[in-house]
Motif scaffolding. Sequence first.
Motif, PDB file in Angstrom:
ATOM      1  N   PHE A  55      21.609   2.865 -13.817  1.00  6.76           N
ATOM      2  CA  PHE A  55      20.813   3.463 -12.762  1.00  6.76           C
ATOM      3  C   PHE A  55      19.718   2.494 -12.376  1.00  6.76           C
ATOM      4  N   PRO A  56      19.740   2.052 -11.142  1.00  6.69           N
ATOM      5  CA  PRO A  56      18.711   1.110 -10.726  1.00  6.69           C
ATOM      6  C   PRO A  56      17.346   1.781 -10.738  1.00  6.69           C
ATOM      7  N   PRO A  57      16.290   0.987 -10.785  1.00 10.11           N
ATOM      8  CA  PRO A  57      14.948   1.578 -10.816  1.00 10.11           C
ATOM      9  C   PRO A  57      14.635   2.304  -9.516  1.00 10.11           C
ATOM     10  N   VAL A  58      13.750   3.272  -9.611  1.00  8.77           N
ATOM     11  CA  VAL A  58      13.283   3.967  -8.406  1.00  8.77           C
ATOM     12  C   VAL A  58      12.435   2.998  -7.594  1.00  8.77           C
ATOM     13  N   VAL A  59      12.744   2.878  -6.337  1.00  7.12           N
ATOM     14  CA  VAL A  59      11.936   2.043  -5.455  1.00  7.12           C
ATOM     15  C   VAL A  59      11.268   2.975  -4.453  1.00  7.12           C
ATOM     16  N   SER A  60       9.952   3.060  -4.509  1.00  9.40           N
ATOM     17  CA  SER A  60       9.242   3.950  -3.592  1.00  9.40           C
ATOM     18  C   SER A  60       9.206   3.310  -2.206  1.00  9.40           C
ATOM     19  N   PRO A  61       9.004   4.105  -1.161  1.00 14.73           N
ATOM     20  CA  PRO A  61       8.982   3.537   0.193  1.00 14.73           C
ATOM     21  C   PRO A  61       7.853   2.527   0.355  1.00 14.73           C
ATOM     22  N   SER A  62       8.044   1.596   1.270  1.00 20.57           N
ATOM     23  CA  SER A  62       7.025   0.563   1.459  1.00 20.57           C
ATOM     24  C   SER A  62       5.692   1.189   1.868  1.00 20.57           C
ATOM     25  N   ARG A  63       5.740   2.310   2.586  1.00 21.90           N
ATOM     26  CA  ARG A  63       4.476   2.940   3.004  1.00 21.90           C
ATOM     27  C   ARG A  63       3.697   3.462   1.800  1.00 21.90           C
ATOM     28  N   TYR A  64       4.421   3.916   0.793  1.00 20.31           N
ATOM     29  CA  TYR A  64       3.754   4.362  -0.434  1.00 20.31           C
ATOM     30  C   TYR A  64       3.144   3.153  -1.149  1.00 20.31           C
ATOM     31  N   GLN A  65       3.894   2.057  -1.159  1.00 22.77           N
ATOM     32  CA  GLN A  65       3.373   0.828  -1.764  1.00 22.77           C
ATOM     33  C   GLN A  65       2.094   0.376  -1.053  1.00 22.77           C
ATOM     34  N   HIS A  66       2.079   0.528   0.283  1.00 24.84           N
ATOM     35  CA  HIS A  66       0.869   0.156   1.030  1.00 24.84           C
ATOM     36  C   HIS A  66      -0.307   1.031   0.620  1.00 24.84           C
ATOM     37  N   ALA A  67      -0.024   2.299   0.371  1.00 23.05           N
ATOM     38  CA  ALA A  67      -1.100   3.208  -0.053  1.00 23.05           C
ATOM     39  C   ALA A  67      -1.677   2.746  -1.394  1.00 23.05           C
ATOM     40  N   TYR A  83      -8.896   7.258  -1.974  1.00 25.07           N
ATOM     41  CA  TYR A  83      -8.139   8.404  -1.450  1.00 25.07           C
ATOM     42  C   TYR A  83      -8.966   9.171  -0.421  1.00 25.07           C
ATOM     43  N   TRP A  84      -8.320   9.578   0.653  1.00 25.50           N
ATOM     44  CA  TRP A  84      -8.975  10.409   1.669  1.00 25.50           C
ATOM     45  C   TRP A  84      -7.973  11.426   2.183  1.00 25.50           C
ATOM     46  N   GLN A  85      -8.482  12.480   2.778  1.00 25.92           N
ATOM     47  CA  GLN A  85      -7.603  13.380   3.522  1.00 25.92           C
ATOM     48  C   GLN A  85      -8.403  14.066   4.611  1.00 25.92           C
ATOM     49  N   GLN A  86      -7.690  14.491   5.631  1.00 28.02           N
ATOM     50  CA  GLN A  86      -8.327  15.102   6.791  1.00 28.02           C
ATOM     51  C   GLN A  86      -8.708  16.551   6.478  1.00 28.02           C
ATOM     52  N   ASN A 113     -12.160  13.700  10.996  1.00 28.07           N
ATOM     53  CA  ASN A 113     -11.367  12.500  10.735  1.00 28.07           C
ATOM     54  C   ASN A 113     -11.975  11.737   9.558  1.00 28.07           C
ATOM     55  N   GLU A 114     -11.467  12.016   8.360  1.00 24.24           N
ATOM     56  CA  GLU A 114     -11.973  11.364   7.145  1.00 24.24           C
ATOM     57  C   GLU A 114     -11.209  10.069   6.869  1.00 24.24           C
ATOM     58  N   SER A 115     -10.244   9.744   7.713  1.00 21.53           N
ATOM     59  CA  SER A 115      -9.437   8.544   7.494  1.00 21.53           C
ATOM     60  C   SER A 115     -10.224   7.308   7.927  1.00 21.53           C
ATOM     61  N   ASP A 240      -1.848  11.658   6.981  1.00 21.05           N
ATOM     62  CA  ASP A 240      -2.177  11.324   5.593  1.00 21.05           C
ATOM     63  C   ASP A 240      -2.183   9.825   5.345  1.00 21.05           C
ATOM     64  N   ASP A 241      -2.589   9.467   4.132  1.00 21.89           N
ATOM     65  CA  ASP A 241      -2.800   8.054   3.783  1.00 21.89           C
ATOM     66  C   ASP A 241      -1.483   7.317   3.567  1.00 21.89           C
ATOM     67  N   VAL A 242      -0.360   8.028   3.451  1.00 19.80           N
ATOM     68  CA  VAL A 242       0.917   7.357   3.191  1.00 19.80           C
ATOM     69  C   VAL A 242       1.742   7.214   4.469  1.00 19.80           C
ATOM     70  N   PHE A 243       1.926   8.315   5.175  1.00 15.23           N
ATOM     71  CA  PHE A 243       2.857   8.304   6.311  1.00 15.23           C
ATOM     72  C   PHE A 243       2.176   8.435   7.670  1.00 15.23           C
ATOM     73  N   GLY A 244       0.860   8.550   7.715  1.00 17.10           N
ATOM     74  CA  GLY A 244       0.196   8.761   9.003  1.00 17.10           C
ATOM     75  C   GLY A 244       0.496  10.165   9.510  1.00 17.10           C
ATOM     76  N   TRP A 245       0.677  10.315  10.819  1.00 14.39           N
ATOM     77  CA  TRP A 245       0.953  11.644  11.382  1.00 14.39           C
ATOM     78  C   TRP A 245       2.304  12.162  10.926  1.00 14.39           C
ATOM     79  N   ASP A 246       2.333  13.405  10.495  1.00 16.50           N
ATOM     80  CA  ASP A 246       3.608  14.056  10.218  1.00 16.50           C
ATOM     81  C   ASP A 246       4.140  14.586  11.549  1.00 16.50           C
TER      82      ASP A 246
END
Length: 676
Positions: A55-67, A83-86, A113-115, A240-246
């Motif tokens: 089983f290869p290692p879990v690779v989180s999305p690049s946006r999570y890595q940026h966070a 860490y911040w949140q709106q 806007n706490e971002s 949010d801090d990972v994906f921006g606007w949902d």
Amino acid sequence: MRSIEWAECVMRKQTALVVVGLIVLAGAAVMPAVSLAQEVAPADGTGLISDAPVFPPVVSPSRYQHAIDNGTRSTDGRPGGEYWQQRSDYRIAVEIEPETARLTGSETITYYNESPDDLSTIVVRFYQNVFSEGVARNRSVTLTGGMELDRMALNGTELSVLASPRFENGRVIRPEGPGYRMNGTLAVIRLDEPIPSGGSAELEIDWGFTVSGGGGFRNGHLDNSVFNLAQWYPQLSVYDDVFGWDMSQYLGNGEFYVGYGRFEVDVTVPDGWVVVGTGMLANAEEVLRPEQIEALRAAPALDTVIAVVSAEDVETGSTTLGSAGGKLTWRFVADSVRDFAFATSDRYVWHVTGAESGGPRGRVLIQNVFTPDNEHWAEATLYARHAIEFYSGFILPYPYPQATAAMGPPQVNGMEYPMITFITHRASGRGLNGTVTHELSHFWMPMIVGTREAAYAWMDEGFTTFNTGLAMDDWYETSNSRLGGMNGYLQAARFEAEVPIMGHTDFAENPFGRSVAAYSKPGTLLHSLRHMLGTETFDAFYQDYARTWAFKHPMPWDFFAMAEQAAGTDLDWFWQSWFYETVVLDQSIASVQPTATGVDVTVENLRGGVMPVEIRVSTKDGATETVTWPASVWAGTRSVTRTIPFDGTVDEVEIDPDQWYPDIDRANNSWKRPTS
Ligand SMILES: [Zn+2]
């Protein structure tokens, strides 16, 4: 989970040192793997074969890595220092006209806007548009026309519909703001002046819609007499801090991803209609008689159940105060909540009692509303009390002042919102207990621990399935409520109907697989993980996770990392195989050979799924010995032989006798000494 470079993984493969079960702590290089792989290589020297489970290692999305790079998340799974949140605060006035099932509302949202970003667009959800003609959805509905938007203004400036972007001379020309574009259940508002980082904006919206009857879901009414209102007001989407606007549409299966804030809501209904909702009633003296207010005040301290509105009150029409205009406005206030839902009826019996939260809140108010013709629903008060007390001890002390179970129409099924759940009037007995206990678990996950449910349904339903099993065991004094969930998952595996847990709930290939991936499979795996880590270690971690992410937005990789920190070991083999893939577990006893000092047992891994091997050997007269081989025994092999030291004649050998792991074929899990 933690990120491991692919190169590292390839290197391991080349040396046949697979990742399964290896202890690789964050930052550690390949070296520890060598000694471990040697240690776990089967004693007989067979093993390291090329078709071994890898089983290869879990690779989180690049946006999570940026966070993580930005310091808003951290490699140990906790919020980073940055860490911040709106935050969105709502003031809403809404009126229900029962005969026409018409809801009209107006609201002011203050958006903070706490971002660190200046925002030139904001995204607003119009959930009710899922009932509009021509809108994408994955459930069949009766059309209501969706939301009618009467007015939208930002900081006092009226917003109008923007023309569509057009393509001209090789460039996309976007219309100038301010204004909005409506797309399905989302409105994207373009601003002429961005909301600066640290700034705020005020959004005013007037709207209305017809509440769906039998052809809706999550909200609706029963004979124009019981209304359950959810997903009913225009709501700020999450930035949010990972994906921006949902920007994900509300299609039906996925439920929500919502931020936190304060709600002040005025609900206007005809005289005689009782209203319960998220938060506390703030103007009881304007809608209830003094003795009713006294019952509400006294209830938290009580273990007995008392009525604010009795069945007799409903019969005699003395449920609320009367008014000159024939209408009453019920005011609710709720702090630090993700959403606001309410229920109203002219036939609600209203029972109350108290529950001990075990935290700073002390005793909290428990409410139950149901109609007199559904007397069986009265039991829900005690189920709700038990759920609040059990989860307060197991997860986190309940932080809100009240918890309400509200009976509703069949199409609400069982649905959770902060401090209030809607459950169909058809639920009864153990089914009602199970649903109340399930939905109230959601008060913690995802209402307190604010996950992104629509994308990662398992962090909501899987945790809740797990919590509910334990709570039901506590109520019924049993220890196997989890097995129902395990069997549900195994059925999907047998039908090959599975979809990966880490898939999006709105895009699953089949409803059975979607449900299993959200509920029973992750629920089962949490029980397996708890057994692997030990109850004490797991429970401490689970509470730490809930406390750490309370009123925040954890992502799957945060949970994975916190679990690994608690376990003190890398669990990529577990996440990758069970959460990202649909491998199946089938451990089988291949042979049992008595030796001078015990018994040699060979266990085969027939389907590639990896879990530890728990083996119980026993004698005819009942002496037993249970040993556990770690999951790492499967590194590079499908067959493992080990000697289990034992005094006496082994009469029976059984793998996983207590069913902690989801083995698809238990017929090959046991061996009995042949009678000769
Ligand atoms: Zn649920």
